[in-house]
Design an enzyme around this catalytic site. Structure first.
Site, PDB file in Angstrom:
ATOM      1  N   ASP A   1       0.840  -1.202   0.000  1.00  0.00           N
ATOM      2  CA  ASP A   1       0.000   0.000   0.000  1.00  0.00           C
ATOM      3  C   ASP A   1       0.875   1.251   0.000  1.00  0.00           C
ATOM      4  OD1 ASP A   1      -2.559  -1.120  -0.080  1.00  0.00           O
ATOM      5  OD2 ASP A   1      -2.486  -1.599   2.044  1.00  0.00           O
ATOM      6  N   GLY A   2       2.010   1.182   0.715  1.00  0.00           N
ATOM      7  CA  GLY A   2       2.938   2.315   0.753  1.00  0.00           C
ATOM      8  C   GLY A   2       3.439   2.680  -0.642  1.00  0.00           C
TER       9      GLY A   2
ATOM     10  N   ASN B   1      -4.936   8.451   2.371  1.00  0.00           N
ATOM     11  CA  ASN B   1      -5.100   7.777   3.670  1.00  0.00           C
ATOM     12  C   ASN B   1      -5.537   8.770   4.755  1.00  0.00           C
ATOM     13  OD1 ASN B   1      -4.585   5.062   3.397  1.00  0.00           O
ATOM     14  ND2 ASN B   1      -2.440   5.176   3.969  1.00  0.00           N
ATOM     15  N   GLU B   2      -4.636   9.705   5.078  1.00  0.00           N
ATOM     16  CA  GLU B   2      -4.919  10.600   6.194  1.00  0.00           C
ATOM     17  C   GLU B   2      -4.012  11.833   6.195  1.00  0.00           C
ATOM     18  OE1 GLU B   2      -1.637   8.854   6.679  1.00  0.00           O
ATOM     19  OE2 GLU B   2      -2.997   7.391   7.497  1.00  0.00           O
TER      20      GLU B   2
ATOM     21  N   ARG C   1      -5.332  19.887  24.028  1.00  0.00           N
ATOM     22  CA  ARG C   1      -3.908  19.912  24.357  1.00  0.00           C
ATOM     23  C   ARG C   1      -3.405  18.468  24.336  1.00  0.00           C
ATOM     24  NH1 ARG C   1      -0.570  22.685  29.358  1.00  0.00           N
ATOM     25  NH2 ARG C   1       1.455  22.250  28.450  1.00  0.00           N
TER      26      ARG C   1
ATOM     27  N   ALA D   1      -3.109  11.066  21.835  1.00  0.00           N
ATOM     28  CA  ALA D   1      -2.654  11.369  23.195  1.00  0.00           C
ATOM     29  C   ALA D   1      -3.115  12.742  23.696  1.00  0.00           C
ATOM     30  CB  ALA D   1      -1.124  11.255  23.272  1.00  0.00           C
TER      31      ALA D   1
HETATM   32  P1  NAP Z   1       5.505   2.805   6.539  1.00  0.00           P
HETATM   33  O1  NAP Z   1       5.617   3.326   7.929  1.00  0.00           O
HETATM   34  O2  NAP Z   1       6.716   2.261   5.841  1.00  0.00           O
HETATM   35  O3  NAP Z   1       4.377   1.640   6.472  1.00  0.00           O
HETATM   36  C1  NAP Z   1       3.120   1.829   6.986  1.00  0.00           C
HETATM   37  C2  NAP Z   1       2.290   0.527   6.970  1.00  0.00           C
HETATM   38  O4  NAP Z   1       0.935   0.910   6.773  1.00  0.00           O
HETATM   39  C3  NAP Z   1       2.650  -0.489   5.899  1.00  0.00           C
HETATM   40  O5  NAP Z   1       2.565  -1.774   6.454  1.00  0.00           O
HETATM   41  C4  NAP Z   1       1.579  -0.280   4.863  1.00  0.00           C
HETATM   42  O6  NAP Z   1       1.260  -1.450   4.133  1.00  0.00           O
HETATM   43  C5  NAP Z   1       0.393   0.073   5.739  1.00  0.00           C
HETATM   44  N1  NAP Z   1      -0.662   0.819   5.062  1.00  0.00           N
HETATM   45  C6  NAP Z   1      -0.557   1.933   4.288  1.00  0.00           C
HETATM   46  N2  NAP Z   1      -1.779   2.321   3.887  1.00  0.00           N
HETATM   47  C7  NAP Z   1      -2.670   1.427   4.393  1.00  0.00           C
HETATM   48  C8  NAP Z   1      -4.078   1.300   4.345  1.00  0.00           C
HETATM   49  N3  NAP Z   1      -4.831   2.181   3.686  1.00  0.00           N
HETATM   50  N4  NAP Z   1      -4.657   0.280   5.040  1.00  0.00           N
HETATM   51  C9  NAP Z   1      -3.919  -0.599   5.738  1.00  0.00           C
HETATM   52  N5  NAP Z   1      -2.572  -0.542   5.828  1.00  0.00           N
HETATM   53  C10 NAP Z   1      -1.961   0.473   5.171  1.00  0.00           C
HETATM   54  O7  NAP Z   1       4.898   3.995   5.676  1.00  0.00           O
HETATM   55  P2  NAP Z   1       4.468   4.087   4.171  1.00  0.00           P
HETATM   56  O8  NAP Z   1       4.554   2.713   3.554  1.00  0.00           O
HETATM   57  O9  NAP Z   1       5.162   5.216   3.540  1.00  0.00           O
HETATM   58  O10 NAP Z   1       2.914   4.464   4.367  1.00  0.00           O
HETATM   59  C11 NAP Z   1       2.513   5.683   4.954  1.00  0.00           C
HETATM   60  C12 NAP Z   1       1.352   5.345   5.846  1.00  0.00           C
HETATM   61  O11 NAP Z   1       1.857   4.733   7.019  1.00  0.00           O
HETATM   62  C13 NAP Z   1       0.582   6.530   6.352  1.00  0.00           C
HETATM   63  O12 NAP Z   1      -0.399   6.942   5.432  1.00  0.00           O
HETATM   64  C14 NAP Z   1      -0.015   5.981   7.647  1.00  0.00           C
HETATM   65  O13 NAP Z   1      -1.331   5.509   7.470  1.00  0.00           O
HETATM   66  C15 NAP Z   1       0.862   4.807   7.996  1.00  0.00           C
HETATM   67  N6  NAP Z   1       1.452   5.026   9.341  1.00  0.00           N
HETATM   68  C16 NAP Z   1       0.982   4.229  10.338  1.00  0.00           C
HETATM   69  C17 NAP Z   1       1.448   4.432  11.642  1.00  0.00           C
HETATM   70  C18 NAP Z   1       0.892   3.547  12.717  1.00  0.00           C
HETATM   71  O14 NAP Z   1       0.015   2.710  12.438  1.00  0.00           O
HETATM   72  N7  NAP Z   1       1.364   3.711  13.949  1.00  0.00           N
HETATM   73  C19 NAP Z   1       2.370   5.418  11.911  1.00  0.00           C
HETATM   74  C20 NAP Z   1       2.830   6.209  10.856  1.00  0.00           C
HETATM   75  C21 NAP Z   1       2.346   6.002   9.556  1.00  0.00           C
HETATM   76  P3  NAP Z   1       2.258  -2.109   3.064  1.00  0.00           P
HETATM   77  O15 NAP Z   1       3.193  -2.964   3.866  1.00  0.00           O
HETATM   78  O16 NAP Z   1       1.315  -2.905   2.216  1.00  0.00           O
HETATM   79  O17 NAP Z   1       2.961  -1.015   2.329  1.00  0.00           O
END
Ligand code: NAP
Length: 258
Positions: A42-43, A114-115, A140, A177
């Site tokens: 998804d990333g 996503n967000e 806050r 938080a």
């Molecule tokens: P990353 O930190 O390398 O990976 C984020 C994870 O989120 C990966 O496992 C990715 O799946 C999964 N993901 C992304 N979009 C998704 C969706 N719509 N539904 C379910 N899982 C999803 O970051 P990145 O790959 O660049 O992706 C950025 C995304 O990371 C942001 O949009 C945010 O949603 C997410 N994120 C999550 C957290 C958390 O959950 N604590 C914190 C920061 C960011 P794949 O392995 O298939 O790529």
């Protein structure tokens, strides 16, 4: 029709890309492609959408079935045929538009599939929250996440937000938080908002924040305000056979032998 590739740096994704390149009958063009073949997770698809916002995205998921990819690794030949025969359907996905600024008057606009998050991870920040210009609360804490239904299974889910059926057009606000005291009181539960609402956060006092838009992060010194609205049908995703949202939920988060 011209195409380009966005590939996760991983042997499996690279070898799928080489296989597709040998069989595709259309030209590769990295500056102005009509279609993008995104191979990875998804990333990878998030990166493709931000790099090529006007192209039709063909997503191949190399792990479990992802939330955006409509083709899995067993369907690569179908994808090649779909492109060569110009025979595919296009689904349009909604996004969040965010407009934000700092107190020096610098302004930014971006779109999230996503967000959007607004965060101050080291020091607490103080914000006033309004919907359609009506005051809701004084916050806050560390921050907020505003997600689309597609993003509800991403960061939002880690914040204990609800998973939202992607056929519903809403945006979801979750707290990160929050401090709850006599001085600052927040709703403390996820808030689901209709897609025609206008969500605004205004800085109270001085805040240095990070604003994230999917995988992209902005480091904003002396943050002033952010406005978030819902925009329909902005991202184009190709599919041959539509994958069910609940099948994706089951295969990603639940263990099922069925
Ligand atoms: P990353 O930190 O390398 O990976 C984020 C994870 O989120 C990966 O496992 C990715 O799946 C999964 N993901 C992304 N979009 C998704 C969706 N719509 N539904 C379910 N899982 C999803 O970051 P990145 O790959 O660049 O992706 C950025 C995304 O990371 C942001 O949009 C945010 O949603 C997410 N994120 C999550 C957290 C958390 O959950 N604590 C914190 C920061 C960011 P794949 O392995 O298939 O790529």
């Amino acid at each position: 029709m011209k195409c380009s590739f966005v590939i996760r740096d991983q042997d499996k994704s690279l070898s799928i890309a080489n296989y597709i390149k040998k069989k595709l009958k259309i030209e590769e063009d990295n500056t102005n492609p009509d279609i993008i073949i995104a191979i990875g997770g998804d990333g990878t698809i998030l990166k493709a959408v931000h790099e090529y916002p006007n192209a039709v995205i063909f997503g191949i998921h190399t792990g479990h079935l992802g939330f955006f990819a409509n083709y899995d690794v067993t369907e690569v030949d179908y994808l090649i045929d779909d492109i060569n025969n110009n025979n595919f359907n296009v689904d349009t996905l909604d996004v969040l538009k965010c407009e934000f600024s700092d107190k020096e008057g610098n302004e930014y606009i971006d779109f999230a599939i996503n967000e959007v998050t607004i965060m101050s991870p080291l020091r607490t920040m103080r914000l006033s929250v309004t919907v359609d210009n009506e005051y809701i609360e004084r916050f806050r804490g560390t921050g907020f996440c505003v997600s689309t239904p597609y993003g509800s299974t991403a960061y939002n889910k880690s914040l204990h937000g609800s998973v939202v059926d992607t056929t519903i057009k809403v945006m979801q606000l979750t707290e990160i938080a929050a401090i709850n005291s006599i001085a600052y009181r927040t709703l403390s539960s996820p808030l689901i908002l209709s897609s025609d609402r206008i969500l605004k956060f205004d800085s109270i006092n001085d805040n240095d924040v990070f604003i994230t838009v999917d995988h992209i992060s902005y480091d904003i010194k002396d943050f002033d305000k952010i406005k978030i609205t819902y925009l329909k049908d902005k991202v184009k995703m190709a599919y041959n056979t539509q994958k069910s949202f609940f099948n994706r939920i089951n295969r990603t988060f639940l263990i099922s032998k069925e």
